[in-house]
Design a protein around this motif. Structure first.
Motif, PDB file in Angstrom:
ATOM      1  N   SER A  15      16.828  45.318  -9.956  1.00 17.99           N
ATOM      2  CA  SER A  15      17.755  45.932  -9.111  1.00 17.99           C
ATOM      3  C   SER A  15      17.157  46.121  -7.798  1.00 17.99           C
ATOM      4  O   SER A  15      17.980  45.765  -6.700  1.00 17.99           O
ATOM      5  CB  SER A  15      17.845  47.324  -9.516  1.00 17.99           C
ATOM      6  N   TYR A  19      18.639  44.030  -4.531  1.00 16.78           N
ATOM      7  CA  TYR A  19      19.088  44.661  -3.265  1.00 16.78           C
ATOM      8  C   TYR A  19      18.487  44.422  -2.196  1.00 16.78           C
ATOM      9  O   TYR A  19      19.127  44.206  -1.009  1.00 16.78           O
ATOM     10  CB  TYR A  19      18.718  46.283  -3.616  1.00 16.78           C
ATOM     11  N   THR A 100       9.824  59.635  -5.165  1.00 15.88           N
ATOM     12  CA  THR A 100       9.739  59.958  -6.459  1.00 15.88           C
ATOM     13  C   THR A 100      10.957  59.444  -7.201  1.00 15.88           C
ATOM     14  O   THR A 100      11.930  59.508  -6.950  1.00 15.88           O
ATOM     15  CB  THR A 100       9.798  61.349  -6.609  1.00 15.88           C
ATOM     16  N   LYS A 101      10.673  58.862  -8.532  1.00 15.37           N
ATOM     17  CA  LYS A 101      11.834  58.555  -9.299  1.00 15.37           C
ATOM     18  C   LYS A 101      12.514  59.732  -9.939  1.00 15.37           C
ATOM     19  O   LYS A 101      11.891  60.674 -10.131  1.00 15.37           O
ATOM     20  CB  LYS A 101      11.223  57.595 -10.321  1.00 15.37           C
ATOM     21  N   PRO A 102      13.987  59.565 -10.116  1.00 11.42           N
ATOM     22  CA  PRO A 102      14.889  58.567  -9.629  1.00 11.42           C
ATOM     23  C   PRO A 102      14.927  58.544  -8.200  1.00 11.42           C
ATOM     24  O   PRO A 102      15.257  59.563  -7.699  1.00 11.42           O
ATOM     25  CB  PRO A 102      16.056  58.684 -10.423  1.00 11.42           C
ATOM     26  N   PHE A 103      15.163  57.263  -7.520  1.00  3.71           N
ATOM     27  CA  PHE A 103      15.578  57.253  -6.088  1.00  3.71           C
ATOM     28  C   PHE A 103      16.476  56.634  -5.949  1.00  3.71           C
ATOM     29  O   PHE A 103      17.140  55.763  -6.746  1.00  3.71           O
ATOM     30  CB  PHE A 103      14.207  56.856  -5.446  1.00  3.71           C
ATOM     31  N   HIS A 104      17.202  56.526  -4.725  1.00  2.10           N
ATOM     32  CA  HIS A 104      18.294  55.734  -4.363  1.00  2.10           C
ATOM     33  C   HIS A 104      17.920  54.547  -3.837  1.00  2.10           C
ATOM     34  O   HIS A 104      16.828  54.388  -2.734  1.00  2.10           O
ATOM     35  CB  HIS A 104      19.272  56.560  -3.322  1.00  2.10           C
ATOM     36  N   LEU A 105      18.354  53.351  -4.278  1.00  2.94           N
ATOM     37  CA  LEU A 105      17.982  52.067  -3.579  1.00  2.94           C
ATOM     38  C   LEU A 105      18.289  51.996  -2.185  1.00  2.94           C
ATOM     39  O   LEU A 105      17.328  51.430  -1.469  1.00  2.94           O
ATOM     40  CB  LEU A 105      18.760  50.998  -4.255  1.00  2.94           C
ATOM     41  N   SER A 106      19.200  52.715  -1.465  1.00  2.00           N
ATOM     42  CA  SER A 106      19.666  52.638   0.003  1.00  2.00           C
ATOM     43  C   SER A 106      18.467  53.558   0.571  1.00  2.00           C
ATOM     44  O   SER A 106      18.124  53.140   1.789  1.00  2.00           O
ATOM     45  CB  SER A 106      20.875  53.300   0.042  1.00  2.00           C
ATOM     46  N   LEU A 169      27.225  53.685   0.060  1.00  3.73           N
ATOM     47  CA  LEU A 169      26.452  54.717   0.020  1.00  3.73           C
ATOM     48  C   LEU A 169      26.869  55.950  -0.721  1.00  3.73           C
ATOM     49  O   LEU A 169      28.009  56.314  -0.539  1.00  3.73           O
ATOM     50  CB  LEU A 169      25.830  55.037   1.265  1.00  3.73           C
ATOM     51  N   THR A 170      26.340  56.452  -1.646  1.00  5.32           N
ATOM     52  CA  THR A 170      26.814  57.663  -2.393  1.00  5.32           C
ATOM     53  C   THR A 170      26.696  58.857  -1.530  1.00  5.32           C
ATOM     54  O   THR A 170      25.720  58.706  -0.628  1.00  5.32           O
ATOM     55  CB  THR A 170      26.119  57.870  -3.723  1.00  5.32           C
ATOM     56  N   LYS A 171      27.442  59.929  -1.585  1.00 11.49           N
ATOM     57  CA  LYS A 171      27.226  61.112  -0.947  1.00 11.49           C
ATOM     58  C   LYS A 171      26.119  61.675  -0.918  1.00 11.49           C
ATOM     59  O   LYS A 171      25.363  62.302  -0.136  1.00 11.49           O
ATOM     60  CB  LYS A 171      28.565  62.098  -1.287  1.00 11.49           C
ATOM     61  N   ALA A 172      25.508  61.713  -2.566  1.00  7.98           N
ATOM     62  CA  ALA A 172      24.503  62.429  -2.979  1.00  7.98           C
ATOM     63  C   ALA A 172      23.083  61.693  -2.376  1.00  7.98           C
ATOM     64  O   ALA A 172      22.110  62.346  -1.776  1.00  7.98           O
ATOM     65  CB  ALA A 172      24.053  62.032  -4.392  1.00  7.98           C
ATOM     66  N   SER A 173      23.156  60.374  -1.937  1.00 12.04           N
ATOM     67  CA  SER A 173      21.976  59.618  -1.375  1.00 12.04           C
ATOM     68  C   SER A 173      22.012  59.895   0.078  1.00 12.04           C
ATOM     69  O   SER A 173      20.878  60.260   0.834  1.00 12.04           O
ATOM     70  CB  SER A 173      22.118  58.180  -1.515  1.00 12.04           C
ATOM     71  N   GLU A 176      20.704  63.666   0.253  1.00 15.56           N
ATOM     72  CA  GLU A 176      19.282  63.702   0.221  1.00 15.56           C
ATOM     73  C   GLU A 176      18.273  63.252   1.234  1.00 15.56           C
ATOM     74  O   GLU A 176      17.475  63.565   1.572  1.00 15.56           O
ATOM     75  CB  GLU A 176      18.804  63.041  -1.278  1.00 15.56           C
TER      76      GLU A 176
END
Lengths: 225, 421
Positions: A15, A19, A100-106, A169-173, A176
């Motif tokens: 992934s 990306y 820190t995992k889990p992270f956003h790829l973006s 891009l997700t709102k969560a990413s 954060e």
């Protein structure tokens, strides 16, 4: 730009690679300590993304080895351990960032870009996207040559968008990225919305095209209309 | 009571009883022997007397030198007893002292008249003998008793030495420390076995504790990595252009669920780590300053939710906490105060040197206030709340001798932290 991803979880490595490749990087992966050791001895990378826990060794050793070989290579640690000691140790031996995992790829992508900008040009570089120019060193934004005043969060938001052009891009990413992990997302989603609204308005006022698109149920995308 | 004191006590009581019983028996035996001797001599004298009377048919009474030795009195009637022994006291004619005598009484006809004859023998020498023997015996037995007592004390002190050594070493043993329990190898088999067993148990405990700690870390790694994978794949999936609305909804649900698992996992791991006392570097932290700082950090959220903040700190509230836990404590408290607030509400921070209180306006509590600090007790049903915030706050307080109390008065919810002891 060459990036090495040292990660034993095959799917995650894939992934990340996908990306990064889409963004124009040359990306290689190493799934084991030995593999990574071999690669950093054979090739030169601009940035190395290292998982700390590998089946046959420790990520810290790779970083130490790498720093002895080519000190200028950027290092980003991705780890499941959210321990302060690990973060401090990582910084101590020369890594530039810790995710820190889990992270956003973006988020990872934005960090890699920011790291490479700092490493390669000492921050003396402009980010251009059509009529928008961002000067990271002075944190100034120009649209069609006109200075555009943005708040701190709006600036961070714009830079995040520019690091992830053409990507949903997700709102969560976004939340954060702007406020860190400790914020309640119900509030932060509303705050993201209001910041995006303001950013969009300010860019439009200076004559930029409407690049921010909202994607139903997911978030936002910065791309050519 | 100490083991040695207890055994000494038992030994002392037991030997004292034996000692007294022996003394008593000994005294009785000596007395019996002496009486037997005196009485047999009296009987011999009676035979002598009878022979004399038979030969002379008369008795010249009372020669002066023999003090009341033989008393002969005529009696009118013969009492039907052959002879009788008895103890009697007779006054010394010089110093009025009463002197013990053994007396044999019998009846003998002289010149046809029945006389009562009493032959006496002084017991004064005998009594002295008994006294001397008794004193000697008391002395020797007493010495023996003391000697045995002293010896026994020394002996058990020495015998139990390995036991006390083991005990003190176990007391010093700390599970958190990585040094293993080292015990001596005493020559007594039982203690040797005990030490062996203890050493094995300690090693097992340490190993279990270590694997528990490792499990905590490994669980984090093992769970966070697949979660990272899910997140990454979802992120790639949403890049697809031709998603339908339903698909988008599904994806969003998956995304939210995975984020929630991740938060939950992190929260539970933090709790486990605090419980296992894996944070060791405590330092002095001013919680009121830290809270004020945190409230400033959250300014944007606060203004977005139109919450006003009032800080009244009269003195710093210093506590001993690891830095990361102090941060976690204030973050959870502030998040709680923000999350359960109402529009145009207030957050108030007051602190003195002994107590720190954070209060917020908010709606009525729907659940039992007693259970507020329990895990997975949620007031709101939002997808992002995992219900561990206050449990973490409580666990931190419990582990670092702090006390947290919740109070609600007229729509103001107040959490107060104070030091214990």
């Amino acid at each position: 730009m060459k990036v090495l991803v040292v990660e034993d979880e095959q799917g995650l490595a894939e992934s990340i690679t996908d990306y990064m490749v889409k963004d124009g990087y040359i990306c290689e992966t190493a799934a084991t300590f030995r593999d990574a050791e071999e690669k950093i001895h054979l090739y030169t990378y601009d940035c190395v993304i290292v998982d700390l826990t590998l089946p046959d060794g420790n990520g810290f050793q790779i970083i130490e080895m790498l720093k002895r070989l080519i000190a200028t290579t950027g290092v980003i640690i991705i780890s499941a351990r959210n321990a302060l000691e690990d973060k401090l140790k990582g910084l101590e031996i020369g890594s530039d960032d810790y995710l820190t995992k889990p992270f956003h790829l973006s988020e990872l992508n934005a960090r890699v870009k920011s790291l490479l900008r700092r490493r390669q040009f000492g921050g003396h570089t402009e980010i251009r996207f059509q009529e928008i120019v961002v000067v990271p060193q002075t944190r100034k934004v120009f649209v069609n040559g006109q200075l555009t005043m943005l708040s701190r969060k709006e600036y961070d938001l714009l830079l995040y968008f520019l690091s992830n052009v053409d990507v949903a891009l997700t709102k969560a990413s976004i939340a954060e990225h702007l406020w860190g992990d400790n914020i309640d997302s119900a509030d932060s989603f509303d705050m993201v919305y209001s910041h995006i609204k303001n950013l969009r308005r300010k860019l439009l006022e200076k004559g930029a095209a409407d690049y921010v698109q909202s994607i139903y149920g997911i978030g936002y995308k910065f791309s050519q209309p | 009571m100490k083991l040695l004191t207890k055994t000494n006590q038992i030994y002392l009581t037991f030997s004292l009883v034996i000692y007294l019983l022996t003394g008593l028996a000994f005294y009785q035996i000596i007395r019996l022997l002496i009486y037997d001797e005196v009485e047999s001599r009296l009987k011999v004298e009676r035979r002598d007397f009878e022979t004399y009377v038979r030969t002379h048919n008369a008795w010249t009474s009372a020669p002066y030198f023999v003090e009341n030795k033989i008393e002969v009195r005529p009696v009118s009637k013969r009492v039907p007893i052959a002879e009788a022994f008895k103890d009697t006291l007779i006054q010394n004619r010089y110093d009025n002292e009463l002197i013990p005598f053994r007396q044999l009484t019998f009846y003998e006809p002289i010149h046809g008249v029945v006389h009562r004859v009493s032959i006496r023998k002084s017991l004064i020498q005998t009594y002295r003998l008994i006294e001397v023997i008794s004193i000697a015996m008391v002395l020797f037995l007493g010495l023996l008793l003391l000697g045995m007592f002293w010896f026994q004390r020394k002996l058990s002190g020495r015998l139990w030495l390995p036991f006390y050594d083991t005990l003190s070493r176990i007391k010093q043993f700390d599970l958190n420390n990585d040094t293993s329990l080292l015990l001596s190898k005493p020559e007594i088999t039982e203690f040797n076995e005990l030490n062996d067993v203890l050493q094995k148990m300690a090693a097992k405990m340490q190993q279990d504790f270590r694997s528990l700690k490792e499990f905590t870390e490994n669980a984090s790694h093992e769970m966070q990595t697949p979660l990272a994978l899910i997140n990454a794949k979802v992120e790639q999936l949403i890049q697809t252009e031709q998603l339908t609305e339903t698909q988008t909804n599904w994806i969003e649900s998956i995304y939210q669920a995975s984020r929630r698992i991740s938060r939950l996992n992190q929260g539970l791991l933090l709790l486990a780590k605090i419980e296992n006392r894996q944070f060791s570097d405590t330092q002095s932290v001013d919680l009121s300053a830290l809270l004020t700082e945190k409230l400033t950090d959250m300014e944007e959220v606060l203004s977005f939710k139109q919450l006003s903040v009032e800080v009244q700190t009269t003195a710093p509230f210093d506590v001993q906490l690891p830095a990361s836990l102090a941060d976690s404590l204030v973050t959870n408290l502030v998040n709680n105060a923000i999350k359960h607030n109402q529009p145009n509400g207030r957050i108030e921070l007051t602190s003195t040197a002994d107590q720190l209180c954070l209060s917020n306006t908010g709606g009525q509590l729907t659940s039992d206030p007693e259970r507020l600090f329990e895990r997975f007790k949620k007031e709101s049903t939002g997808p992002d709340s995992v219900g561990l915030g206050l449990a973490i706050v409580r666990q931190i307080c419990d582990s670092y001798s702090l006390h947290i109390a919740y109070r609600e008065t007229g729509g103001i919810h107040e959490f107060c932290i104070s030091r214990i002891g």
